[in-house]
Write an enzyme that holds these catalytic residues in place. Structure first.
Site, mmCIF file in Angstrom:
data_model
loop_
_atom_site.group_PDB
_atom_site.id
_atom_site.type_symbol
_atom_site.label_atom_id
_atom_site.label_comp_id
_atom_site.label_asym_id
_atom_site.label_seq_id
_atom_site.Cartn_x
_atom_site.Cartn_y
_atom_site.Cartn_z
ATOM 1 C CB SER A 147 -1.033 0.043 1.166
ATOM 2 O OG SER A 147 -2.006 1.175 1.033
ATOM 3 C CG ASP A 299 -3.203 3.488 -2.047
ATOM 4 O OD1 ASP A 299 -3.777 3.499 -3.051
ATOM 5 O OD2 ASP A 299 -3.176 3.147 -1.074
ATOM 6 C CG ASP A 301 -2.671 -0.904 -2.924
ATOM 7 O OD1 ASP A 301 -2.720 0.189 -2.457
ATOM 8 O OD2 ASP A 301 -3.335 -1.886 -2.407
ATOM 9 C CG ASP A 303 -6.117 0.031 -1.558
ATOM 10 O OD1 ASP A 303 -5.242 0.965 -1.389
ATOM 11 O OD2 ASP A 303 -5.789 -1.092 -0.986
#
Length: 572
Positions: A147, A299, A301, A303
């Site tokens: 993340s 961010d 990744d 999500d």
């Protein structure tokens, strides 16, 4: 140096481990006692959703062996849960160092255990992995990501067949299996015939589903007039969000070129975290050049998303996750209401540390509000556990939102599109995202939240965080800013305490190391150690009435002063 740590490290010099690993272990044994201790003093925990940690050699690090052991445990559990079935797993990875090679290791272990693997050929957003699990009819999904953590981190998230992350009872059962394994139990020898690389077919399906779920007729004809600045912060969203916005009809999208190339070092930011104002600075600067209406950054990744919009005097203003989800939820509720789809069989989901305003807003539409522990896996579980109800949307304060249930995790792709839809529609009406937020404060009360994160790294830090929670439990606060504490929810003991009445009420929710205080005037303070970072987090929420948008600045400043007093009460 603890001899147990040295003995543990020396086990990594055996023939079970490759030469490169053995050389690195020998080097830290000989030259770096502090790193040796940090690398081997514990086993990196496979938590209830997966693993996250610093990359390197050792039992307390992310590497091919710790991930291999986890994957071996997951493989064994899948065979137990789906006997006599052709088991399939989807695997994705982000832009971090070693993510692609570690994803291949994970694929190898699954295939060595006779499990069919769909492996993305290149980096992809985490929500696309959640989508792919259901789209490809898989029993499990894995994504390699850390993340928004610093560059030295990586991680491993596990998804179940419904597209949501692991929840009870699967999580603890897998943890028990992993802990029972030795490194010699890992099957690394891949069955290449069971590994299939995937890309454009799933990409197209996911993009189409995102447009279908994130577009609304309310914004028809208004999309081409919205000026958008977008930054992927060197992450995976660059592979999906621009094309989704284009498919939906947004033509004025300005991408921050300096941050568009995926890069695990995140060279232009201190932290690739859209919660941090600094992370969106380059995007906001570009927005000023282009006179853009909205700034969106995701961010690594993809999500979570951060949003900045124009305030009432035209300045670009960062919104927090609570504010964003209030406006998003209002818009979804309004669209469902206009379509006559609200019939008492719908719900909105959120978490115990998010703004209480979401419950007030949701229930004003006659829609059920459900609240769970921190993390979107609990919202996904709500959907799974209540098939009789339609899920409208939901979010949490940490900048995540989910629209509908075609993805069962926070999804910055569809949430980005939704934010742009709302902005386009409001702009066409002579209003704005920010002005709508202020109007909602007038209708439902002005809520102001503040997150305090205290970082405590290493062995000593973990002990300090543990002691802080012990102190809060053993010596509970009686007042906060002069207001009497009327309710204490301890999710670790699953008890709610009303200290003034000396009453104890059971909490019907899974246990978690969270403590929440409520005062007589509606103030809320939550304490929660992070499950993925060396931090303890304090969530403060205060509220009051707002009778006019013109008074927002003054009343908001008064609430901010109150938050400062509460911080002082807590010792910050």
């Amino acid at each position: 140096m603890d001899t147990g740590i040295q003995d543990k490290a020396k086990q990594w010099l055996s023939e079970l481990f490759d030469q490169k690993t053995k050389d690195e272990v020998q080097h830290i044994i000989d030259h770096d006692p502090k790193e040796l201790e940090e690398s081997f003093y514990q086993n990196l925990a496979f938590g209830t959703g997966g693993m996250r940690g610093v990359m390197g050699v050792g039992t307390n690090r992310i590497n091919k062996y710790t991930l291999g052991k986890s994957t071996q445990g997951v493989s064994t559990y899948l065979k137990q849960q789906f006997p006599n079935q052709d088991i399939k797993v989807a695997i994705a990875f982000d832009c971090r160092h070693n993510s692609q090679s570690l994803a291949k290791v994970v694929a190898d272990v699954f295939s060595a255990n006779g499990i069919k693997v769909f492996l993305f050929s290149d980096l992809r957003p985490t929500p696309e992995l959640s989508f792919a699990v259901k789209y490809l009819d898989c029993q499990c999904g894995i994504v390699l990501t850390a993340s928004h953590n610093p560059p030295e981190y990586n991680g491993y998230k596990v998804y179940w067949e419904d597209g949501g992350q692991l929840v009870p009872p699967h999580d603890q059962a897998i943890i028990n299996l992993i802990e029972s394994l030795d490194y010699g139990d890992i099957q690394f020898r891949a069955n290449k015939d069971l590994i299939e690389y995937i890309d454009t077919k799933v990409d197209t399906a996911f993009a189409e589903a995102s447009v279908a779920n994130g577009s609304f007729s309310a914004a028809n004809g208004a999309r081409e007039n919205l000026d958008i600045v977008f930054t992927s912060l060197h992450g995976t969203s660059i592979t999906m969000i621009p094309q989704v916005l284009e498919k939906a009809g947004f033509t004025k999208v300005h991408i921050v070129k300096e941050q568009a190339k995926p890069n695990g070092d995140f060279p232009t930011v201190k932290s690739p975290n859209p919660e941090e104002p600094e992370a969106l600075k380059m995007a906001i600067d570009l927005a000023e050049q282009k006179n853009a209406d909205i700034v969106i950054g995701t961010d690594p990744d993809c999500d979570r998303l951060g949003i900045a919009v124009r305030d009432t005097v035209g300045n670009m203003t960062l919104l927090n996750g609570n504010q964003t989800m209030i406006v998003m939820t209002w818009f979804l509720l309004e669209q469902w209401k206009k379509a006559s789809k609200i019939n008492g069989k719908e719900f909105v989901g959120s978490t115990i540390v998010s703004t209480p305003m979401l419950k007030v807003l949701t229930e004003s539409y006659g829609v059920e509000y459900k609240e769970g522990l921190t993390g979107f896996k609990w919202i996904a579980k709500m959907i799974h556990d209540h098939p009789e109800l339609d899920f409208i949307g939901g979010g949490e304060e940490s900048f995540g939102y989910m629209v509908g249930d075609f993805v069962r995790d926070k999804d910055a792709v569809t949430a980005t599109l939704l934010a742009c839809e709302i902005s386009a529609w409001l702009k066409a009406k002579g209003s704005s995202f920010y002005e709508k937020l202020l109007q909602l404060y007038v209708e439902h009360g002005l809520y102001l939240e503040k997150l305090i994160s205290v970082t405590k790294k290493g062995i000593k830090g973990a002990q300090e965080i543990k002691q802080m929670m012990i102190d809060l439990r053993e010596n509970p606060l009686k007042t906060i800013d002069g207001e009497k504490v009327v309710l204490i929810e301890d999710y670790q003991s699953a008890k709610a305490i009303r200290p003034l009445e000396d009453e104890v009420i059971p909490l019907e929710i899974p246990t978690s190391n969270v403590l929440i205080y409520y005062t007589e005037d509606g103030t809320k303070v939550a304490a929660r150690p992070s499950g993925t970072e060396p931090k303890i987090k304090f969530y403060i929420s205060v509220n009051t009435e707002l009778d006019s948008t013109n008074k927002f600045d003054r009343v908001s400043a008064e609430l901010s002063t109150k938050v400062d007093r509460i911080k002082a009460d807590l010792g910050f």
